[in-house]
Scaffold this motif. Structure first.
Motif, short mmCIF file in Angstrom:
data_model
loop_
_atom_site.label_atom_id
_atom_site.label_comp_id
_atom_site.label_asym_id
_atom_site.label_seq_id
_atom_site.Cartn_x
_atom_site.Cartn_y
_atom_site.Cartn_z
N HIS A 140 8.77 6.51 0.88
CA HIS A 140 9.04 7.37 -0.28
C HIS A 140 10.04 6.71 -1.22
CE1 HIS A 140 6.79 11.02 0.51
NE2 HIS A 140 7.08 10.91 1.80
N GLU A 141 11.06 6.08 -0.66
CA GLU A 141 12.06 5.44 -1.51
C GLU A 141 11.46 4.27 -2.28
OE1 GLU A 141 16.40 3.17 -1.07
OE2 GLU A 141 15.48 4.20 0.65
N SER A 142 10.58 3.53 -1.63
CA SER A 142 9.95 2.40 -2.31
C SER A 142 8.99 2.85 -3.40
CB SER A 142 9.21 1.52 -1.30
OG SER A 142 10.11 0.99 -0.34
N ASP A 194 -0.65 10.36 2.40
CA ASP A 194 -1.84 10.42 3.25
C ASP A 194 -2.20 9.00 3.68
OD1 ASP A 194 -2.63 9.41 0.88
OD2 ASP A 194 -4.16 10.92 0.44
N LYS A 195 -3.30 8.90 4.38
CA LYS A 195 -3.72 7.61 4.91
C LYS A 195 -4.04 6.62 3.80
CE LYS A 195 -7.19 5.56 7.99
NZ LYS A 195 -8.37 5.84 8.85
N ASP A 196 -4.70 7.08 2.77
CA ASP A 196 -5.08 6.18 1.67
C ASP A 196 -3.85 5.67 0.92
OD1 ASP A 196 -7.72 6.53 2.33
OD2 ASP A 196 -8.04 8.17 0.89
N ARG A 197 -2.89 6.53 0.65
CA ARG A 197 -1.69 6.11 -0.08
C ARG A 197 -0.87 5.13 0.74
NH1 ARG A 197 2.18 10.09 -2.55
NH2 ARG A 197 2.71 8.18 -3.68
N LEU A 198 -0.77 5.35 2.05
CA LEU A 198 -0.04 4.41 2.89
C LEU A 198 -0.74 3.05 2.93
CD1 LEU A 198 1.06 6.64 5.92
CD2 LEU A 198 2.52 5.61 4.17
N ALA A 199 -2.07 3.08 3.04
CA ALA A 199 -2.80 1.81 3.05
C ALA A 199 -2.64 1.08 1.73
CB ALA A 199 -4.29 2.08 3.34
N ALA A 200 -2.70 1.80 0.62
CA ALA A 200 -2.49 1.17 -0.69
C ALA A 200 -1.08 0.62 -0.81
CB ALA A 200 -2.76 2.18 -1.80
N PHE A 201 -0.09 1.34 -0.27
CA PHE A 201 1.29 0.86 -0.29
C PHE A 201 1.42 -0.45 0.48
CE2 PHE A 201 5.31 0.72 2.12
CZ PHE A 201 6.20 0.54 1.07
N ARG A 216 2.25 -17.75 5.98
CA ARG A 216 3.43 -16.88 5.87
C ARG A 216 2.98 -15.52 5.36
NH1 ARG A 216 5.58 -21.80 3.60
NH2 ARG A 216 7.06 -22.77 5.05
N LEU A 217 3.45 -14.51 6.05
CA LEU A 217 3.12 -13.13 5.72
C LEU A 217 4.39 -12.46 5.19
CD1 LEU A 217 0.95 -10.93 5.81
CD2 LEU A 217 1.70 -10.38 8.11
N HIS A 218 4.38 -12.14 3.87
CA HIS A 218 5.55 -11.54 3.23
C HIS A 218 5.32 -10.05 3.04
CE1 HIS A 218 6.68 -15.67 2.35
NE2 HIS A 218 5.55 -15.84 1.67
N PHE A 219 6.43 -9.33 3.07
CA PHE A 219 6.40 -7.90 2.73
C PHE A 219 7.65 -7.59 1.92
CE2 PHE A 219 6.65 -3.34 3.08
CZ PHE A 219 5.31 -2.96 2.99
N ASP A 220 7.43 -6.90 0.78
CA ASP A 220 8.51 -6.57 -0.15
C ASP A 220 8.77 -5.07 -0.12
OD1 ASP A 220 8.36 -9.22 -0.83
OD2 ASP A 220 7.10 -8.88 -2.59
N SER A 221 10.04 -4.72 -0.09
CA SER A 221 10.44 -3.31 -0.16
C SER A 221 11.88 -3.25 -0.65
CB SER A 221 10.29 -2.61 1.20
OG SER A 221 11.28 -3.06 2.10
N LEU A 222 12.40 -2.03 -0.78
CA LEU A 222 13.76 -1.84 -1.27
C LEU A 222 14.80 -1.89 -0.17
CD1 LEU A 222 13.11 1.06 -3.83
CD2 LEU A 222 13.10 -1.40 -4.22
N ALA A 261 -8.98 -2.45 5.71
CA ALA A 261 -9.07 -2.03 7.11
C ALA A 261 -7.78 -2.36 7.86
CB ALA A 261 -10.26 -2.71 7.78
N LEU A 262 -7.23 -3.55 7.62
CA LEU A 262 -5.97 -3.90 8.27
C LEU A 262 -4.83 -3.03 7.75
CD1 LEU A 262 -4.42 -5.78 10.18
CD2 LEU A 262 -4.10 -7.35 8.25
N ALA A 263 -4.83 -2.75 6.44
CA ALA A 263 -3.79 -1.88 5.89
C ALA A 263 -3.86 -0.49 6.50
CB ALA A 263 -3.92 -1.82 4.37
N GLU A 264 -5.06 0.03 6.70
CA GLU A 264 -5.19 1.35 7.32
C GLU A 264 -4.74 1.32 8.78
OE1 GLU A 264 -9.24 2.35 6.75
OE2 GLU A 264 -8.99 2.95 4.64
N ARG A 265 -5.01 0.21 9.48
CA ARG A 265 -4.54 0.10 10.86
C ARG A 265 -3.02 0.11 10.91
NH1 ARG A 265 -6.50 -2.44 15.79
NH2 ARG A 265 -8.51 -2.71 14.77
N VAL A 266 -2.37 -0.62 9.96
CA VAL A 266 -0.91 -0.64 9.91
C VAL A 266 -0.37 0.75 9.56
CG1 VAL A 266 1.08 -1.61 8.70
CG2 VAL A 266 -0.84 -3.08 9.33
N ALA A 267 -1.03 1.42 8.60
CA ALA A 267 -0.58 2.76 8.22
C ALA A 267 -0.70 3.74 9.39
CB ALA A 267 -1.40 3.26 7.03
#
Length: 749
Positions: free
Chosen positions: A148-150, A177-184, A201-207, A130-136
């Motif tokens: 897309h690059e990540s 779509d919404k589901d792929r963004l939330a999964a990402f 601590r809240l970490h986020f990893d990307s390129l 639910a939080l991931a979908e809110r962020v997406a």
């Protein structure tokens, strides 16, 4: 090489030669005491020590190094092909309670749990979909290319796909779509609680460094917003629920109050409260008055009894009466006058008579006053008694009235309690409704951002140093485990300790492996390690029994190719070097090899004599080695076991023992055929040849069981083809090589 017939000593010469007593075959000798079937069966491997493990690792060092290099190479290639990942970190503070502007306990569902459960719940809420979908949903459009690059496959993934023949699909080609963004968001977010604190601590990893910082801050803001919304939703739900309950309780309170009033009117009940009821108040006053009346009656009754039993003049009421005092004073004055005039006048004198009349009148008044006082005491008693009776009667009436009222007020009290209960519920819900209405607009939050995420300066992964260190550890561990596993699966006899531990036999000598050249070439050099090893075997055989080396010595092995024939030939040559007359018999009638090693003819030999085609010791061949004579196998017979088991073999050994100082028999392998069992029984001693790293432990035990069952006298084991360098450090066993006249040590004991 001389003719076999010419080299054979004549029969007469053998008969005339003075010789020592002829030894009997080993079949007639007592069985060896050092070895039995039970000892072979009970032999178990000893526990491995740390030194044994070290030797195993040194022995298989190239395997360990190969595994280590392979894993390190794979780790290096994978690290170089993996794109750099940047990690941004935002720090949140999660308090157990919010600032109490007003008391609103119990509104949110998490306020009743323990601190551990509460914080664990918050950590899991950070990982929810639910939080991931809110962020997406809050992700701006300009950040979608970074997503897309990540999601694009790395070079390593493409390489692995090419190796598998299935190229990796490009996720960037699929719309987000919404589901792929939330999964990402879920896949790249990490939650790390700080021990013994309220921080997380809240970490986020990307390129991309900036994208990582933006996503970490977005997730933190979304979590705070979600927490506030969750509290607001809980307050709104509670407010709606309380509105419905208030409406229901309001109607119920009105109905109960109506019933209370109607019942009070029907029964004529003003109040059933004992502190406010008129009957209860009057009952209390009458009870108090009755107590006072009883006290007055008792006092009046006491006065009456005193008046009846005491002289009138002595009564306290009489003594305290002013009238009685005046009358007594008046009488005293009259009596004084009367006495004064009585000295002058006679009693019948008129003046005296008048005074006497006055005195009598005073006495009469005094008696009346005393009588009146006594009557007043009695009247007071009667009045107090009547008052007490009246009050007691009234008290009884009030008690009956109050009991009747209480009996009729039972239903009234029930209805009144229901009214009070409904009123309390209504007032409580109304107060709670007002508090929730106020709290819903405050927006209190117990989660705050301590440090917002910033774009990292360096990549988080892959770390070449860390990966190489892990690869080193994994490679070493895998190599060591593989080496130990292979060593455990390898059940061959490799070291002298294995012979002693598995078979319970003494090791007569250890023969090194010849890497270059042939055994005969090594034997030509008396100072070679090969020659030195066999000389040590010869020395060990000289001390193997109380009488020295047995006259007939049988050499065998478990399987072909273990160095049995080489051992027999070499020992024969070394015994011949001592000046002994040595006869070397090739008793392997299935696969003879001595004639090849000695370069002599094998046209006639042992098989001819055993089949009855020639005389004993007729087909002997002289060799190039002084004092060494050879009896080759001759033509291969179809039935070797039957020939060896016949009496002619016993006669041959007796004649050979009588004619030569040492008889060495090169026999066939033990497994699969019965020839060796027969020859070991006929010989005075048996030497078992075991090839290092080739002979299996099970084969060795089987050979020993067969030799023991044949009543063979096993003197020990010669371990051949041992490579000291392949067995690890510390396994030299005193081998020396000589080059240019200077000794060179190959190993150490």
């Amino acid at each position: 090489m001389s003719n076999p017939q010419a080299s054979s000593p004549p029969g007469g010469a053998i008969a005339k030669r003075a010789s020592p007593p002829v030894p009997q075959p080993a079949a007639a000798a007592a069985p060896p005491q050092a070895l039995s079937v039970r000892s072979v069966e009970d032999a178990e491997p000893a526990e491995a020590s740390l030194l044994n493990y070290w030797h195993i690792l040194v022995k298989r060092k190239w395997l360990v190094l190969s595994v280590l290099v392979t894993i390190m190479t794979v780790v290096l290639v994978a690290t170089l092909l993996t794109p750099p990942v940047y990690r941004a970190t935002a720090t949140l503070q999660i308090d157990l309670e919010t600032i109490k502007v007003i008391q609103t306990e119990g509104i949110t569902p998490g306020e009743g749990m323990s601190s551990r459960d509460y914080y664990q719940t918050q950590y899991e809420l950070l990982k929810t979909r639910a939080l991931a979908e809110r962020v997406a949903a809050r992700l701006p459009e300009e950040l979608l290319p970074s997503v897309h690059e990540s999601l694009a496959p790395s070079a390593l993934a493409r390489l692995m796909g090419m190796l598998r023949g299935r190229p990796a699909a490009d996720p960037a080609a699929v719309p987000l779509d919404k589901d792929r963004l939330a999964a990402f968001v879920q896949n790249n977010m990490r939650v790390e609680p700080v021990r013994n604190s309220r921080l997380v601590r809240l970490h986020f990893d990307s390129l991309q460094p900036g994208f990582s910082a933006t996503m970490a801050n977005t997730i933190a803001d979304a979590f705070i917003t979600a927490n506030i919304d969750r509290r607001f939703d809980a307050s709104a739900y509670a407010k709606q629920y309380l509105e419905e309950r208030l409406q229901q309780l309001k109607l119920k309170l009105e109905d109960s109050e109506k019933q209370l009033v109607e019942f009070a009117q029907q029964e004529g009940i003003v109040s059933v409260d004992e502190q406010q009821s008129p009957a209860a108040q009057e009952l209390q006053r009458i009870n108090e008055s009755l107590a006072a009346a009883q006290q007055q009656r008792i006092e009046a009754e006491a006065k009456l009894h005193r008046a009846q039993q005491t002289a009138p003049e002595a009564l306290p009421e009489v003594l305290l009466s002013s009238i009685v005092s005046q009358l007594k004073n008046r009488r005293t004055e009259l009596m004084s006058q009367y006495q004064d005039k009585l000295r002058i006048f006679k009693p019948d004198y008129p003046a005296m008579t008048q005074l006497q009349g006055q005195i009598n009148e005073v006495d009469q008044q005094l008696g009346q006053e005393i009588s009146r006082i006594k009557q007043s005491v009695k009247a007071e008693y009667e009045s107090a008694r009547n008052t007490e009776s009246m009050l007691a009667s009234r008290l009884a009436q009030l008690k009956l009235q109050l009991l009747d009222l209480q009996g009729r007020s039972i239903q009234y009290n029930i209805i009144r309690r229901e009214v009070d209960t409904n009123r309390q519920l209504y007032d409580g819900l109304l107060q709670r409704y007002k508090e929730i209405g106020v709290a819903g607009g405050i927006g209190a939050n117990n989660i705050s951002v301590v440090d917002r995420a910033r774009a990292p300066r360096g990549r988080y992964s892959p770390s070449l140093t860390r990966n190489l260190a892990l690869g080193l550890l994994v490679g070493l561990a895998a190599g060591l485990l593989l080496a130990l596993m292979i060593e455990r699966l390898d059940d061959t006899i490799k070291m002298p300790e294995d012979v002693e531990r598995q078979f319970g036999l003494a090791v007569l000598g250890v023969i090194p492996r010849i890497r270059r050249g042939s055994p005969l070439a090594e034997l030509k050099n008396p100072r070679s390690a090969f020659s030195e090893s066999y000389r040590s075997v010869r020395t060990a055989l000289q001390f193997s029994t109380d009488t020295g080396v047995p006259r007939t010595l049988f050499i065998t092995s478990s399987t072909p190719g273990e160095g049995k024939s080489t051992t027999a030939l070499t020992l024969s040559m070394h015994f011949a070097q001592l000046g002994k007359r040595v006869l070397l018999i090739d008793a392997d009638l299935r696969n003879p090899s001595l004639h090849h090693l000695l370069s002599v003819s094998n046209e006639a030999g042992l098989s001819n004599y055993l089949s009855g085609a020639s005389r004993p010791l007729r087909n002997l061949c002289r060799t190039r080695v002084k004092n060494l004579t050879c009896l080759c196998s001759g033509p291969l017979p179809p039935n070797p076991a039957e020939l060896l088991a016949g009496p002619r073999m016993v006669s041959l050994l007796q004649l050979a023992a009588a004619s030569f100082d040492q008889v060495i028999i090169d026999g066939p392998p033990v497994l699969g055929i019965a020839d060796s069992a027969i020859l070991s029984n006929l010989s005075g001693g048996t030497v078992l040849v075991v090839e290092s790293g080739s002979t299996r432990r099970g084969y060795g035990r089987t050979v020993l069981r067969r030799l023991v069952s044949a009543r063979a006298r096993v003197l020990g084991v010669v371990l051949t083809k041992l490579d000291p360098r392949s067995q690890g450090a510390g396994y030299g066993y005193g081998y020396y090589a000589y080059a240019e006249g200077a000794p060179k040590k190959l190993g150490h004991a």
